[in-house]
Design a protein around this motif. Structure first.
Motif, PDB file in Angstrom:
ATOM      1  N   PHE A 104     -28.588  11.903  17.179  1.00  0.00           N
ATOM      2  CA  PHE A 104     -28.487  13.431  16.671  1.00  0.00           C
ATOM      3  C   PHE A 104     -29.490  14.405  16.907  1.00  0.00           C
ATOM      4  N   TYR A 105     -29.087  15.671  16.842  1.00  0.00           N
ATOM      5  CA  TYR A 105     -30.194  16.643  17.223  1.00  0.00           C
ATOM      6  C   TYR A 105     -30.615  17.277  15.901  1.00  0.00           C
ATOM      7  N   PHE A 106     -30.148  17.136  14.819  1.00  0.00           N
ATOM      8  CA  PHE A 106     -30.765  17.446  13.455  1.00  0.00           C
ATOM      9  C   PHE A 106     -31.024  16.343  12.699  1.00  0.00           C
ATOM     10  N   LYS A 107     -32.230  16.354  11.977  1.00  0.00           N
ATOM     11  CA  LYS A 107     -32.796  15.121  11.101  1.00  0.00           C
ATOM     12  C   LYS A 107     -31.933  15.296   9.973  1.00  0.00           C
ATOM     13  N   ASP A 108     -31.131  16.478   9.065  1.00  0.00           N
ATOM     14  CA  ASP A 108     -30.431  16.302   8.333  1.00  0.00           C
ATOM     15  C   ASP A 108     -29.236  15.389   8.535  1.00  0.00           C
ATOM     16  N   THR A 109     -28.634  15.653   9.717  1.00  0.00           N
ATOM     17  CA  THR A 109     -27.600  14.839  10.165  1.00  0.00           C
ATOM     18  C   THR A 109     -27.624  13.369  10.192  1.00  0.00           C
ATOM     19  N   ALA A 110     -28.793  13.082  10.878  1.00  0.00           N
ATOM     20  CA  ALA A 110     -29.311  11.561  10.739  1.00  0.00           C
ATOM     21  C   ALA A 110     -29.380  10.917   9.314  1.00  0.00           C
ATOM     22  N   LEU A 111     -30.010  11.529   8.710  1.00  0.00           N
ATOM     23  CA  LEU A 111     -30.062  11.267   7.128  1.00  0.00           C
ATOM     24  C   LEU A 111     -28.699  10.987   6.668  1.00  0.00           C
ATOM     25  N   MET A 112     -28.009  11.966   6.735  1.00  0.00           N
ATOM     26  CA  MET A 112     -26.465  11.681   6.027  1.00  0.00           C
ATOM     27  C   MET A 112     -25.894  10.534   6.637  1.00  0.00           C
ATOM     28  N   MET A 113     -25.826  10.255   7.985  1.00  0.00           N
ATOM     29  CA  MET A 113     -25.331   8.897   8.542  1.00  0.00           C
ATOM     30  C   MET A 113     -26.282   7.684   7.943  1.00  0.00           C
ATOM     31  N   LEU A 114     -27.357   7.846   7.645  1.00  0.00           N
ATOM     32  CA  LEU A 114     -28.221   6.653   6.895  1.00  0.00           C
ATOM     33  C   LEU A 114     -27.487   6.311   5.483  1.00  0.00           C
ATOM     34  N   LYS A 115     -27.232   7.468   4.971  1.00  0.00           N
ATOM     35  CA  LYS A 115     -26.884   7.340   3.529  1.00  0.00           C
ATOM     36  C   LYS A 115     -25.130   6.773   3.547  1.00  0.00           C
ATOM     37  N   ARG A 116     -24.410   7.184   4.585  1.00  0.00           N
ATOM     38  CA  ARG A 116     -23.029   6.838   4.873  1.00  0.00           C
ATOM     39  C   ARG A 116     -23.230   5.267   5.211  1.00  0.00           C
ATOM     40  N   ARG A 169     -28.541  -2.806   4.940  1.00  0.00           N
ATOM     41  CA  ARG A 169     -29.270  -1.960   3.927  1.00  0.00           C
ATOM     42  C   ARG A 169     -30.573  -1.696   4.713  1.00  0.00           C
ATOM     43  N   ASN A 170     -30.665  -1.607   5.892  1.00  0.00           N
ATOM     44  CA  ASN A 170     -32.181  -1.429   6.700  1.00  0.00           C
ATOM     45  C   ASN A 170     -31.803  -0.368   7.869  1.00  0.00           C
ATOM     46  N   PRO A 171     -31.092   0.614   7.769  1.00  0.00           N
ATOM     47  CA  PRO A 171     -31.061   1.665   8.857  1.00  0.00           C
ATOM     48  C   PRO A 171     -32.265   2.404   9.145  1.00  0.00           C
ATOM     49  N   LYS A 172     -32.685   2.789  10.059  1.00  0.00           N
ATOM     50  CA  LYS A 172     -33.806   3.480  10.523  1.00  0.00           C
ATOM     51  C   LYS A 172     -33.535   4.627  11.139  1.00  0.00           C
ATOM     52  N   ILE A 173     -34.494   5.623  11.179  1.00  0.00           N
ATOM     53  CA  ILE A 173     -34.530   6.874  12.155  1.00  0.00           C
ATOM     54  C   ILE A 173     -35.680   6.954  12.886  1.00  0.00           C
ATOM     55  N   LYS A 174     -35.558   7.176  14.239  1.00  0.00           N
ATOM     56  CA  LYS A 174     -36.898   7.363  15.085  1.00  0.00           C
ATOM     57  C   LYS A 174     -36.564   8.698  15.795  1.00  0.00           C
ATOM     58  N   LYS A 175     -37.604   9.487  15.793  1.00  0.00           N
ATOM     59  CA  LYS A 175     -37.615  10.646  16.374  1.00  0.00           C
ATOM     60  C   LYS A 175     -37.961  10.362  18.042  1.00  0.00           C
ATOM     61  N   ILE A 176     -37.227  10.779  18.816  1.00  0.00           N
ATOM     62  CA  ILE A 176     -37.038  10.609  20.102  1.00  0.00           C
ATOM     63  C   ILE A 176     -38.018  11.615  20.925  1.00  0.00           C
ATOM     64  N   THR A 177     -37.207  12.866  20.622  1.00  0.00           N
ATOM     65  CA  THR A 177     -37.874  14.352  21.072  1.00  0.00           C
ATOM     66  C   THR A 177     -38.309  15.181  19.926  1.00  0.00           C
ATOM     67  N   ASP A 178     -38.304  16.353  20.173  1.00  0.00           N
ATOM     68  CA  ASP A 178     -38.511  17.496  19.193  1.00  0.00           C
ATOM     69  C   ASP A 178     -37.327  17.909  18.291  1.00  0.00           C
ATOM     70  N   LYS A 179     -36.122  17.517  19.177  1.00  0.00           N
ATOM     71  CA  LYS A 179     -34.720  17.686  18.617  1.00  0.00           C
ATOM     72  C   LYS A 179     -33.713  16.735  18.723  1.00  0.00           C
ATOM     73  N   LYS A 180     -34.240  15.449  18.830  1.00  0.00           N
ATOM     74  CA  LYS A 180     -33.358  14.394  19.137  1.00  0.00           C
ATOM     75  C   LYS A 180     -33.722  13.043  18.194  1.00  0.00           C
ATOM     76  N   TYR A 181     -32.961  12.842  17.212  1.00  0.00           N
ATOM     77  CA  TYR A 181     -33.377  11.667  16.225  1.00  0.00           C
ATOM     78  C   TYR A 181     -32.081  10.623  16.548  1.00  0.00           C
ATOM     79  N   ARG A 182     -32.804   9.397  16.487  1.00  0.00           N
ATOM     80  CA  ARG A 182     -31.939   8.125  16.813  1.00  0.00           C
ATOM     81  C   ARG A 182     -31.701   7.349  15.377  1.00  0.00           C
ATOM     82  N   VAL A 183     -30.583   7.010  14.942  1.00  0.00           N
ATOM     83  CA  VAL A 183     -30.298   6.154  13.958  1.00  0.00           C
ATOM     84  C   VAL A 183     -30.101   4.671  14.487  1.00  0.00           C
ATOM     85  N   TYR A 184     -30.804   3.772  14.046  1.00  0.00           N
ATOM     86  CA  TYR A 184     -30.696   2.208  14.746  1.00  0.00           C
ATOM     87  C   TYR A 184     -30.892   1.445  13.720  1.00  0.00           C
ATOM     88  N   LEU A 185     -30.510   0.135  13.977  1.00  0.00           N
ATOM     89  CA  LEU A 185     -30.925  -1.150  13.067  1.00  0.00           C
ATOM     90  C   LEU A 185     -31.776  -1.803  14.018  1.00  0.00           C
TER      91      LEU A 185
END
Length: 96
Positions: A30-42, A50-66
């Motif tokens: 995702f390009y926005f952290k808020d969107t990545a956080l919404m995906m975590l909640k979903r 129960r253990n999804p995580k967010i990793k900041k890849i670049t200044d404007k790119k966030y990865r949701v992963y397990l």
């Protein structure tokens, strides 16, 4: 007559060069952290994962992963658990 070999020959030691098993399940980028956080909640509310995580890849790119997963059985179980949500682009990536 004796012949001596004056060349130094180094023998390579055959050590334990086992391949390390370490993989991630990439759910989405995702390009926005808020969107990545919404995906975590979903993921937490709609799946048994129960253990999804967010990793900041670049200044404007966030990865949701397990993960990371160190064995195939746990990787397979989490992959099957997340497939309930029917995401199209779930990827398995080797963890460096």
């Amino acid at each position: 007559i004796s012949i001596n070999d004056l060349n130094l020959v180094e023998k390579k030691q055959e050590g334990n060069d086992s391949v390390k098993f370490s993989y991630l399940i990439k759910i989405a980028d995702f390009y926005f952290k808020d969107t990545a956080l919404m995906m975590l909640k979903r993921i937490e509310t709609e799946s048994p994962v129960r253990n999804p995580k967010i990793k900041k890849i670049t200044d404007k790119k966030y990865r949701v992963y397990l993960g990371p997963f160190n064995e195939i059985n746990s990787l397979q179980k989490s992959y099957n658990d997340i497939s309930i949500l029917q995401f199209e682009n779930i990827e398995i990536i080797k963890n460096d």
